[in-house]
Design an enzyme around this catalytic site. Structure first.
Site, PDB file in Angstrom:
ATOM      1  N   HIS A   1      34.674  36.881  42.866  1.00 44.98           N
ATOM      2  CA  HIS A   1      35.572  36.061  42.037  1.00 44.98           C
ATOM      3  C   HIS A   1      36.857  35.716  42.803  1.00 44.98           C
ATOM      4  O   HIS A   1      37.197  34.537  42.965  1.00 44.98           O
ATOM      5  CB  HIS A   1      35.905  36.813  40.739  1.00 44.98           C
ATOM      6  CG  HIS A   1      36.786  36.054  39.813  1.00 44.98           C
ATOM      7  ND1 HIS A   1      36.303  35.344  38.732  1.00 44.98           N
ATOM      8  CD2 HIS A   1      38.133  35.859  39.802  1.00 44.98           C
ATOM      9  CE1 HIS A   1      37.309  34.767  38.097  1.00 44.98           C
ATOM     10  NE2 HIS A   1      38.434  35.060  38.731  1.00 44.98           N
ATOM     11  N   GLU A   2      37.536  36.738  43.274  1.00 44.76           N
ATOM     12  CA  GLU A   2      38.801  36.497  43.983  1.00 44.76           C
ATOM     13  C   GLU A   2      38.529  35.748  45.294  1.00 44.76           C
ATOM     14  O   GLU A   2      39.337  34.922  45.720  1.00 44.76           O
ATOM     15  CB  GLU A   2      39.546  37.808  44.247  1.00 44.76           C
ATOM     16  CG  GLU A   2      39.869  38.641  42.996  1.00 44.76           C
ATOM     17  CD  GLU A   2      40.612  37.897  41.905  1.00 44.76           C
ATOM     18  OE1 GLU A   2      41.367  36.959  42.229  1.00 44.76           O
ATOM     19  OE2 GLU A   2      40.428  38.245  40.712  1.00 44.76           O
TER      20      GLU A   2
HETATM   21 ZN    ZN Z   1      40.291  34.086  38.281  1.00 44.30          ZN
END
Ligand code: ZN
Length: 545
Positions: free
Chosen positions: A309-310
């Protein structure tokens, strides 16, 4: 409040300037256009000012990054002083009357139209920010910053004690300040309601009316998929995700994931790094973009998906058009578009069967065969478990947006004075029962679960769901252009997906507002259909409906 004095320019002066000023050539799409050197000088001065603000802001981000990752506990005493001073200087830089003068001079210049699209957008973005920031009284800015710090402390205490009454009075004060700011911003931004002005900060030009319409359609689709998943006899075994994996090994898994998505944290030219924090986040600018994750020994998948995600956020920040560095257009488009990139990598890529076809043997190798008995389809189903839950950050792809819809509806009503702060827990609990069928036992797992409101981030939540919707539209478009992207993924090749996202999203930076970017890239307006199609197709296979 700073009042800007603009230089008066009479018509006759304009005319004289127009004729007498020597010309330089500026290359734009489709040929050469003459731009007066006077105009270009003013434009360059404005860009210099803007560059200083962007660099200064990156210093502030670094202080904040350090505060979350490396700072010793007592450092907070000095850090709050540092951040306070830096914020004050930054506000002065942003509201510098010289910026107002330059904007006025450029926009009223008879040759203004000869500026190219990118230059005009730069001026527009500086003007928008300047107008908003100068209209907010300094008293309000300072009071809000202080109250956010107080509310944040009260939220932590209230959450630990499972007692909303600890948080309530401070949240009430913060909401009042936010309402005051929203009223002012509403006039500057010319939005229909105060809440729309807050949304516009994160998702420019998006309105609560549009979101209501989009979310209603989304909700109907999600509830239908949710019911089919929950009532299916085919349910995953999630114990695979609870196998204990030493944190040292999980760090190696993160490195492997970073390598896979092309987020360089190891080479001599690396522009990224991974650190560990309570809540994962991404921060940085172009050549220095850092992510964080959190390792749980008995939940290895948590870090896998937060790194993806990051990492998706980081790829966006790193792959903005390099020619636009230090310019306003060299920044991400919106919070929603940013989230579309992180959710794309985390879910569309990271929770796909093809990704695990490639990654499961790697995982097994890195963990010294901890998964040698695991069947690919069982693992893929486990990482895609659909189950209504109380906590947003732990929610699956199908229920996630329902959490967001709840927060959006509450915020909208709060800023329309239809709901009071005191009524929040009750409204929250009712909606969780209605939309997700879960019973909230206390306010820590209810209205106080997220930091956003304590941090004054009203209007932010819709971006999360919009990001999912955008990711579905981008996927539909990408599938047409790279029909075999899944085969490539299964072979461990993420490059063509990454290049596609860079070409179609990252490299556009902030040249367009989000709705325009989506239209330009996908050829259509915001459309829930594609995200719902993606979910339907994926979950009907997993759950057999
Ligand atoms: Zn996010």
């Amino acid at each position: 409040m700073v009042k800007t004095k603009f230089k008066e320019v009479s018509n006759s002066h304009k005319l004289k300037t127009y004729i007498a000023i020597p010309r330089i050539f500026s290359k734009i799409k489709g040929g050469y256009v003459m731009v007066s050197s006077e105009l270009m000088n003013e434009y360059k001065k404005l860009m210099e000012k803007s560059k200083e603000i962007i660099i200064f802001d990156s210093i502030k981000s670094l202080l904040e990054w350090d505060m979350q990752t490396k700072m010793p506990p007592r450092g907070i005493l000095l850090r709050s002083q540092q951040l306070g001073l830096v914020s004050q200087i930054e506000h002065k830089m942003i509201t510098n009357p010289e910026i107002g003068r330059l904007i006025e001079s450029i926009m009223k210049h008879p040759d203004y139209d000869s500026l190219n699209e990118q230059q005009k957008r730069n001026v527009y973005l500086v003007k928008k920010f300047y107008d908003e920031q100068t209209k907010l009284p300094e008293r309000l800015v300072v009071e809000t910053a202080k109250q956010e710090a107080i509310a944040n402390e009260a939220w932590k205490k209230g959450k630990a004690a499972k007692d909303f009454s600890v948080f309530k009075p401070e949240l009430e004060k913060l909401v009042e300040l936010k309402k005051e700011a929203a009223e002012i911003l509403m006039k500057v931004k010319e939005t229909p309601t105060p809440y729309d002005a807050l949304i516009d900060i994160f998702e420019p030009k998006m309105t609560s009316e549009m979101i209501t319409k989009i979310f209603n359609e989304l909700k109907t689709g999600l509830v239908s998929i949710l019911e089919k998943c929950v009532s299916s006899p085919k349910q995953p075994d999630v114990s695979i995700l609870k196998r204990k994996i030493p944190i040292e090994v999980q760090r190696k898994i993160s490195k492997e994931l970073a390598k896979f998505i092309g987020y360089d944290i190891e080479s001599e030219k690396a522009g990224g790094r991974i650190d560990e924090t309570e809540h994962p986040f991404t921060t940085g600018y172009y050549y220095d973009v850092r992510i964080t994750t959190h390792y749980y020994e008995d939940n290895w998948a948590s870090s896998v998906f937060s790194v993806l995600h990051e990492g998706g956020h980081a790829l966006y920040d790193q792959n903005l058009n390099p020619e636009w560095i230090y310019q306003p257009i060299g920044s991400p488009c919106s919070a929603g578009i940013h989230e579309s990139q992180s959710r794309f990598i985390e879910n569309i890529v990271g929770r796909s069967r093809e990704f695990w076809l490639y990654f499961l043997p790697k995982l097994n190798e890195l963990t010294n065969n901890a998964f040698s008995d695991v069947n690919l389809d069982a693992l893929v189903h486990a990482v895609n478990l659909v189950k209504p839950s109380k906590i947003r950050v732990e929610a699956d792809e199908v229920t996630y947006c329902l959490h967001i819809i709840i927060r959006f509806e509450i915020e909208r009503d709060l800023f329309a004075d239809k709901v009071s702060v005191a009524e929040l827990p009750q409204v929250w609990n009712e909606k969780y029962k209605d939309y997700l069928g879960v019973k909230i036992e206390n306010d820590s797992e209810g209205v106080m679960q997220d930091i956003h409101w304590a941090a004054g981030l009203f209007g932010y939540f819709p971006s999360y769901a919009l990001g999912n919707i955008y990711s579905g539209q981008l996927l539909a478009k990408m599938e047409k252009e790279i029909p075999n992207w899944k085969e490539q993924l299964a072979n461990g090749n993420f490059n063509s997906v990454k290049q596609w996202l860079t070409k179609n999203v990252h490299s556009y930076g902030n040249l367009y507002d989000p709705a325009d970017l989506i239209r330009i890239v996908t050829g259509e307006e915001i459309n829930v259909k594609h995200y719902l199609n993606y979910l339907n197709e994926k979950y009907s296979k997993l759950y057999g409906f």
